[in-house]
Structure formats: C-alpha cells, structure tokens
Design an enzyme around this catalytic site. Sequence first.
Site, short mmCIF file in Angstrom:
data_model
loop_
_atom_site.label_atom_id
_atom_site.label_comp_id
_atom_site.label_asym_id
_atom_site.label_seq_id
_atom_site.Cartn_x
_atom_site.Cartn_y
_atom_site.Cartn_z
N GLY A 53 0.76 -1.24 0.00
CA GLY A 53 0.00 0.00 0.00
C GLY A 53 0.80 1.30 0.00
O GLY A 53 0.24 2.34 0.32
N TRP A 55 1.92 2.99 -2.58
CA TRP A 55 1.41 3.91 -3.61
C TRP A 55 0.10 4.53 -3.12
O TRP A 55 -0.15 5.71 -3.33
CB TRP A 55 1.20 3.18 -4.95
CG TRP A 55 2.49 3.00 -5.73
CD1 TRP A 55 3.74 2.97 -5.20
CD2 TRP A 55 2.65 2.84 -7.14
NE1 TRP A 55 4.67 2.79 -6.19
CE2 TRP A 55 4.03 2.71 -7.39
CE3 TRP A 55 1.76 2.77 -8.20
CZ2 TRP A 55 4.53 2.52 -8.69
CZ3 TRP A 55 2.27 2.59 -9.49
CH2 TRP A 55 3.64 2.47 -9.72
N ASP A 132 -5.85 -5.54 -4.66
CA ASP A 132 -4.72 -6.49 -4.69
C ASP A 132 -5.22 -7.89 -4.35
O ASP A 132 -6.26 -8.06 -3.70
CB ASP A 132 -3.63 -6.08 -3.69
CG ASP A 132 -2.29 -6.73 -4.02
OD1 ASP A 132 -1.40 -6.02 -4.56
OD2 ASP A 132 -2.10 -7.94 -3.77
N ASP A 148 -8.63 -10.28 -7.86
CA ASP A 148 -7.65 -10.59 -8.90
C ASP A 148 -7.92 -9.67 -10.10
O ASP A 148 -9.02 -9.72 -10.67
CB ASP A 148 -7.83 -12.07 -9.29
CG ASP A 148 -6.82 -12.51 -10.33
OD1 ASP A 148 -6.16 -11.64 -10.93
OD2 ASP A 148 -6.70 -13.74 -10.53
N ASP A 186 1.19 -1.28 -10.25
CA ASP A 186 2.56 -1.67 -9.94
C ASP A 186 2.64 -3.19 -9.90
O ASP A 186 3.44 -3.77 -9.19
CB ASP A 186 2.93 -1.05 -8.58
CG ASP A 186 4.41 -1.14 -8.26
OD1 ASP A 186 5.20 -1.31 -9.22
OD2 ASP A 186 4.78 -1.05 -7.08
N LYS A 226 3.71 -0.62 -14.37
CA LYS A 226 5.02 -1.24 -14.39
C LYS A 226 5.14 -2.16 -15.61
O LYS A 226 4.19 -2.88 -15.94
CB LYS A 226 5.21 -2.06 -13.11
CG LYS A 226 6.62 -2.57 -13.04
CD LYS A 226 6.97 -3.61 -12.03
CE LYS A 226 6.37 -3.76 -10.72
NZ LYS A 226 7.25 -3.42 -9.62
C1 LIG Z 1 5.37 -4.78 -6.18
S1 LIG Z 1 3.92 -5.19 -5.34
C2 LIG Z 1 3.04 -3.69 -5.35
C3 LIG Z 1 3.58 -2.67 -4.37
C4 LIG Z 1 2.64 -1.52 -4.18
N1 LIG Z 1 2.55 -0.69 -5.36
C5 LIG Z 1 3.08 -0.65 -3.03
O1 LIG Z 1 3.47 0.47 -3.27
O2 LIG Z 1 3.02 -1.09 -1.89
C6 LIG Z 1 3.08 -6.14 -6.51
C7 LIG Z 1 1.70 -6.58 -6.08
O3 LIG Z 1 1.03 -7.14 -7.19
C8 LIG Z 1 0.04 -7.99 -6.66
N2 LIG Z 1 -0.54 -8.83 -7.70
C9 LIG Z 1 0.11 -9.74 -8.49
N3 LIG Z 1 -0.78 -10.34 -9.30
C10 LIG Z 1 -2.00 -9.77 -9.04
C11 LIG Z 1 -3.31 -9.98 -9.57
N4 LIG Z 1 -3.55 -10.88 -10.53
N5 LIG Z 1 -4.33 -9.26 -9.05
C12 LIG Z 1 -4.12 -8.36 -8.07
N6 LIG Z 1 -2.90 -8.12 -7.54
C13 LIG Z 1 -1.86 -8.82 -8.02
C14 LIG Z 1 0.81 -8.76 -5.61
O4 LIG Z 1 -0.08 -9.35 -4.68
C15 LIG Z 1 1.69 -7.66 -5.01
O5 LIG Z 1 1.12 -7.17 -3.83
#
Ligand SMILES: C[S@@+](CC[C@H](N)C(=O)[O-])C[C@H]1O[C@@H](n2cnc3c(N)ncnc32)[C@H](O)[C@@H]1O
Length: 400
Positions: A53, A55, A132, A148, A186, A226
Amino acid sequence: MGKSSKDKRDAYYRLAKEEGWRARSAYKLLQLDEEFNLFEGVTRVVDLCAAPGSWSQVLSRVLIKGEKFGRAGWQDKQKNMRDYVLGGGSGGEKKEKEEGKQEGDVGGEVEKKVESTPKLTPREGVRIVAIDLQPMSPLDGVTTMRADITHPSTIPLMLKALDPDTYDPTLPTSARSSPVDLVISDGAPDVTGLHDLDIYVQSQLLWAALNLALCVLKPGGKFVAKIFRGKDVDLLFAQLKIVFERVRVAKPRSSRASSIEAFVVCEGFCPPEGFMASLERPLGAGTVLPEPPKSDATKPEKKVTSRVREDGAIEIDLGDETDDEDDVEEGGRRWIAPFLACGDLSAYDSDATYHLPKDRVSLDPVQPPTAPPYKRALEMRKLAGGAYGKTKGRAEKAAS
Ligand SMILES: C[S@@+](CC[C@H](N)C(=O)[O-])C[C@H]1O[C@@H](n2cnc3c(N)ncnc32)[C@H](O)[C@@H]1O
C-alpha cells in the site's frame, strides 16, 4: 535476505522505514510524479496491485491530506519561509517564536517553525480504490479490495467501490461511466528468474490493468503501469499509443538500474472513435479495433505495419500521423517511445551501497505483510526446526 543486510544495501528501503512508507516503491511513484506531474487535477484514482500500500499511501497523503513532496514540497517550504520572513507568517507562529528564542536563534527558529507547519491543500471529492490479491491494512480515505485484476468479476466490484451510491449493475459495462482521472498499476508476479516467463506473466498483468483502465478512464485520463523491458516491448508501446496521446517510458532513480523494470506513463486517453471498452470482450490477442470513420478526407489514413529486423527487434511503423516531432526517429516513420530517467540526481542511487554509522539502529517495517505468500513456508520451516531443519538437527545433536 535478513533485515540488516537489506538495510545496508538499499538506501530507499531504509528511507521508507524512516519516513513511514509501507514499501520503498513509494519513491518510484513520487519520482514519476516529479517528472510527469501525475497528480495535477486528479481526484479519482484506481491503484491496481496495491499491497502493501505505499502507492496508496502516496495518493492518500497527496490528494486527501494535501501534502507536497519532492520539488513541490521544497518550493512550498521556501515560499512559507519567505512569507514568514517578510511578515506573512500567522500570528500564532510569530508568538511562539517570540516566546522561545533570542535574536540570534531566529533563522533556525523560523526554519523549524515553517518546516513544522507545512500548508496542506486537500482536494475535494477524492476517491481512491486500491485492489490487490493480498489483503491490505486500511489507509485513510482509501477503499481497499481483495481481488484478482485478471478476473472479469473484478470490474463490477471496482465500479461499485468507485460509486457505491450510483452504481447500477444492470447496465452493461460500456453504458456505465465512472470516469477516473488516473489508473496506476505496480503489478508484479512472483518472479521465477526465468526472464521470458516473468516477462510473459507481467505482460498479462499489464493487459488486465489496461483493460480495467479502458473501462473507467475519462477522456484525457492517465495510465501508469510497471513493465518489464523485454524483447517485444516496442509492440506494447505502439499498442498503447493507439489509445493514448502520449506514451513514455520512465525509469525512476529508486528503481534499480540492474532490474528490467520500468514504467509506462500514458497521458491523454483518446480511444478510437466507436471503441467501447468492455471486460466481457477485453482487448487481447486477435482483438480487432473498429475501423475509424473515413469522413475526414484531410487526415491521412493511419496504417500500422510491423517487421522483424535481422537483429530480432520488432520495428513498428505507426504511419505518418504522429504529431510529436520528438518521438519520431530520423526518417519520420518509426515511432519510438521516449525513455526518461526520472528522480533528482541528488536522490539516492538504488544500486549503490552507502556507509552507515556504527550506532545505527535498524527499524522495523512500517507495515509488515498481512498474509504474505511465504507465510506457510515460514511456518513449515519453523516446525522443521529452523532453516531447512538444520537447527533442529544440530540442537538434537548438541543435546545428546
Ligand atoms: C510490487 S507489489 C506492489 C507494491 C505496491 N505498489 C506498493 O506500493 O506497496 C506487486 C503486487 O502485485 C500484486 N498482484 C500480483 N498479481 C496480481 C493480480 N492478478 N491481481 C491483483 N494483484 C496482483 C501482488 O499481490 C503484489 O502485492
């Protein structure tokens, strides 16, 4: 990796803990904003793949609390200081100053006082929805959802979260309009280390994010996501260029140079005429965009072609319609997404190792993961008696 080794290696990891961010990623968004002024005029935002969280924290602090960071924060501070020195400071500030200090202390006092009372400019009607797969601890003014982003059922949930009072599930997606100013993503899969596989899964996340964005963005809206810079990334830029006026690729200083990660910053959402975003029929392989009407005879027809060069790179030709001279390679035919490094040069280098004082105390994370995917592995390891069960074996040996 242990907490202390990460602490030593990564300046942004340490800084995030010191400044109260849940993750070092916060600096990536702040540095992108510094370069592209992402939050200007923005009140409705969707943050995809948002856990833990950081962002959303940035959004909450900038849009809801009205805080300023980076250059804007520094300029604000300078202005406050100037106003104060020239007599514009409020009575309360002056009184405290007069009570406390002697003449010689005034400079430091002014600085301290001005620093401790930044002017906050909260915005009206802010709506932030964060999504997320992982659960996320609550944040001020942010609606968090566990879903998702690749699943079609997520879109009605997101639309409802954006407009809980007016959302009508009986309308088809295309008929509902919940205009959002900015969609950020992200998203990252759990990387396997197999580059091609990681890039593929990442691109699927990006498609899902783009499809969600197409359903909720207002004309002129922005999309930041990203990407992993793989072999065919040019194709992606060209595809984004069909629905956005400006597409640029940026690498914030807080993103390690050694990583293939970068961010696409797409501005000026302008879907082709007749295009209806829908998750029932999302964009994807084989999607045919509607033919643009040929009524405007003054405009040359846009013909997108691609060819594979000898070195394996894919060259996309977007026709001759691009209006941004800077984006066109010599010859004026091939469109290339401009690449920008962003973040002030005075900012920390994310690949450098910085010397730390001996008496430095390592801080705990601001928000430990609520349910990390590795939780079960840790529990199993604990049951087995430590790392790979070695501790248990050694302890038993020592006892016998
Ligand atoms: C790099 S982290 C994000 C960090 C976030 N932007 C922050 O600032 O805290 C990547 C996130 O993508 C989520 N993620 C990956 N695949 C996903 C999906 N299909 N649906 C939702 N979230 C997903 C992961 O659970 C993870 O929390």
